[in-house]
Write a protein that holds these residues in place. Structure first.
Motif, PDB file in Angstrom:
ATOM      1  N   GLN A 144      -7.725   9.921   1.204  1.00 55.04           N
ATOM      2  CA  GLN A 144      -7.699   9.681  -0.233  1.00 55.04           C
ATOM      3  C   GLN A 144      -8.934   8.898  -0.639  1.00 55.04           C
ATOM      4  O   GLN A 144      -9.283   7.901  -0.009  1.00 55.04           O
ATOM      5  CB  GLN A 144      -6.441   8.882  -0.599  1.00 55.04           C
ATOM      6  N   GLU A 145      -9.591   9.355  -1.689  1.00 59.76           N
ATOM      7  CA  GLU A 145     -10.729   8.642  -2.269  1.00 59.76           C
ATOM      8  C   GLU A 145     -10.468   8.565  -3.768  1.00 59.76           C
ATOM      9  O   GLU A 145     -11.051   9.289  -4.566  1.00 59.76           O
ATOM     10  CB  GLU A 145     -12.038   9.390  -1.989  1.00 59.76           C
ATOM     11  N   GLY A 146      -9.511   7.712  -4.143  1.00 59.50           N
ATOM     12  CA  GLY A 146      -9.089   7.636  -5.534  1.00 59.50           C
ATOM     13  C   GLY A 146      -9.639   6.414  -6.234  1.00 59.50           C
ATOM     14  O   GLY A 146     -10.426   5.637  -5.674  1.00 59.50           O
ATOM     15  N   LYS A 147      -9.217   6.239  -7.470  1.00 57.45           N
ATOM     16  CA  LYS A 147      -9.671   5.090  -8.253  1.00 57.45           C
ATOM     17  C   LYS A 147      -9.069   3.797  -7.713  1.00 57.45           C
ATOM     18  O   LYS A 147      -9.717   2.743  -7.726  1.00 57.45           O
ATOM     19  CB  LYS A 147      -9.294   5.279  -9.720  1.00 57.45           C
ATOM     20  N   TYR A 148      -7.823   3.859  -7.223  1.00 59.62           N
ATOM     21  CA  TYR A 148      -7.125   2.651  -6.813  1.00 59.62           C
ATOM     22  C   TYR A 148      -6.842   2.579  -5.313  1.00 59.62           C
ATOM     23  O   TYR A 148      -6.605   1.487  -4.793  1.00 59.62           O
ATOM     24  CB  TYR A 148      -5.805   2.521  -7.592  1.00 59.62           C
ATOM     25  N   TYR A 149      -6.869   3.734  -4.624  1.00 59.32           N
ATOM     26  CA  TYR A 149      -6.530   3.740  -3.209  1.00 59.32           C
ATOM     27  C   TYR A 149      -7.511   4.598  -2.427  1.00 59.32           C
ATOM     28  O   TYR A 149      -7.870   5.703  -2.850  1.00 59.32           O
ATOM     29  CB  TYR A 149      -5.095   4.255  -3.002  1.00 59.32           C
ATOM     30  N   PHE A 155       0.846  -1.187   0.000  1.00 52.33           N
ATOM     31  CA  PHE A 155       0.000   0.000   0.000  1.00 52.33           C
ATOM     32  C   PHE A 155       0.888   1.246   0.000  1.00 52.33           C
ATOM     33  O   PHE A 155       1.939   1.259   0.646  1.00 52.33           O
ATOM     34  CB  PHE A 155      -0.905  -0.017   1.239  1.00 52.33           C
ATOM     35  N   PRO A 156       0.501   2.301  -0.718  1.00 52.38           N
ATOM     36  CA  PRO A 156       1.400   3.456  -0.864  1.00 52.38           C
ATOM     37  C   PRO A 156       1.739   4.171   0.442  1.00 52.38           C
ATOM     38  O   PRO A 156       2.834   4.730   0.565  1.00 52.38           O
ATOM     39  CB  PRO A 156       0.652   4.372  -1.833  1.00 52.38           C
ATOM     40  N   PHE A 162      -8.184   5.724   1.771  1.00 48.54           N
ATOM     41  CA  PHE A 162      -7.807   5.679   3.180  1.00 48.54           C
ATOM     42  C   PHE A 162      -8.226   6.996   3.823  1.00 48.54           C
ATOM     43  O   PHE A 162      -8.557   7.964   3.134  1.00 48.54           O
ATOM     44  CB  PHE A 162      -6.303   5.424   3.359  1.00 48.54           C
ATOM     45  N   GLU A 163      -8.183   7.016   5.172  1.00 48.81           N
ATOM     46  CA  GLU A 163      -8.626   8.206   5.909  1.00 48.81           C
ATOM     47  C   GLU A 163      -7.617   8.562   6.996  1.00 48.81           C
ATOM     48  O   GLU A 163      -7.112   7.693   7.702  1.00 48.81           O
ATOM     49  CB  GLU A 163      -9.993   7.953   6.558  1.00 48.81           C
ATOM     50  N   GLY A 164      -7.347   9.846   7.120  1.00 55.53           N
ATOM     51  CA  GLY A 164      -6.594  10.378   8.251  1.00 55.53           C
ATOM     52  C   GLY A 164      -5.175   9.901   8.359  1.00 55.53           C
ATOM     53  O   GLY A 164      -4.660   9.722   9.469  1.00 55.53           O
TER      54      GLY A 164
END
Length: 365
Positions: A148-153, A81-82, A155-157
């Motif tokens: 992040q609310e992206g196409k591939y990733y 995960f990035p 996550f929150e906070g």
């Protein structure tokens, strides 16, 4: 910025001319890293493959056993995960005291990607790389937690307490497809190309620059890769080149017969870079001053495979030809990797650097 040299560290003695070795040979790796460090190389590529020793740990080993050389760490999005990758890379950059660059590999071979559970298409992989790089940079520099609310990733906070030692970790992107140009032009600090003739290389550089210009960002530094075959004279170098071709052909045939994976030499390569090299090879064996292509055909363009053949002086001049069209990072690794690295450091790198230094000296009336 100055012209810099890149090599590639090997984790064991295996090569295109010496098959058989597998796994990790720690003492060989240590010796190889010392040779590159003492030889004056600026970077060493730490390559990535689904079956090889972990590249990130190899890069940490390199910085722990050298004084100045900078790992160019190949990193494949989709494996971790990035946000985790951002912390890992920043930690390594702290350990290395700023001696780290990361080379993003989006992936051009579907079977290789499938071995690690990645079933995205090539276009999707490059889209993911774009999103991945943006997350890395935010994680390295964002002062507050972000989501992040992206196409591939998603996550929150997230916030990282570890930041790079240097202002930022340079990000390299490579490839020869439109997708690679787009991501590299918009996101890369460095853009990597395999060694093609000067005219074709200049066209690729122009494509990357055009995208960077349109995005309003600095143009990436251009990295070009070759597999030089050198000797004291041109005649001796060509004799060596033909011996190398025979051995490489034998090695790749043996690997194809023994491999538990589909052979690299079977069928047309899926990635555009290899397709381009094969197209260059189909147009002739020798291009420009010293670019030789039969090894491309022998390996089915399995990675960087074009050779620069000639005396130390001839190959140095050929490398300078690429500097003259805008290449700032010169990657040279041999088909006999360790011994060739020693020869490059002794005989080729100093010639290139001396000529560049002479160009900078003021002309007195």
């Amino acid at each position: 910025m100055p012209v810099e040299f890149i090599s590639a560290v090997n984790a064991n003695r295996a090569s295109d001319t010496n098959p058989g070795a597998t796994g990790l040979d720690v003492e060989y790796l240590r010796h190889y890293a010392h040779v590159l460090d003492d030889g004056g190389f600026d970077y060493t590529l730490v390559a990535y493959h689904s079956s090889w020793a972990d590249a990130t740990q190899l890069a940490q080993f390199v910085v722990g056993n050298t004084e100045r050389i900078k790992p160019m760490l190949a990193h494949r999005p989709g494996v971790v995960f990035p946000t985790h990758a951002a912390r890992t890379l920043a930690t390594l950059d702290q350990i290395a005291r700023g001696r780290l660059a990361v080379h993003i590999i989006s992936g051009g071979n579907d079977p290789e990607q499938h071995r690690e559970g990645d079933y995205l298409t090539k276009t999707e992989r490059y889209e993911r790389s774009d999103e991945y790089i943006r997350i890395l940079r935010r994680a390295w520099h964002e002062p507050e937690a972000f989501s992040q609310e992206g196409k591939y990733y998603r996550f929150e906070g997230f916030r990282s307490d570890v930041r790079p030692y240097q202002d930022t970790i340079p990000v390299s992107v490579g490839g020869s497809s439109a997708e690679a140009y787009r991501v590299g032009g918009q996101q890369g600090d460095i853009f990597g190309l395999w060694g093609e003739p000067l005219a074709e290389t200049a066209q690729q550089i122009a494509s990357v620059h055009a995208i960077a210009d349109a995005a309003g960002r600095p143009r990436p530094r251009i990295w070009v890769s070759f597999r030089p075959i050198v000797a004291a004279t041109d005649e001796l170098a060509w004799e060596k080149a033909h011996r190398t071709l025979a051995k490489v052909s034998e090695t790749h045939q043996a690997r194809a017969a023994a491999s538990h994976y589909p052979a690299k030499g079977q069928g047309r390569p899926a990635n555009v870079g290899s397709q381009r090299l094969l197209e260059v090879a189909s147009k002739g064996e020798l291009h420009d001053r010293a670019l030789w292509t039969p090894l491309v055909t022998a390996t089915n363009a399995a990675g960087s495979s074009t050779a620069l053949v000639g005396s130390y002086e001839t190959v140095a001049k050929a490398l300078l030809d690429y500097v003259d069209i805008g290449c700032e990072l010169l990657s040279i690794r041999g088909y006999d990797p360790l011994n060739d690295a020693i020869d490059y450091a002794r005989y080729v790198v100093p010639l290139v650097r001396q000529e560049l230094a002479n160009r900078k000296e003021p002309v007195h009336a």
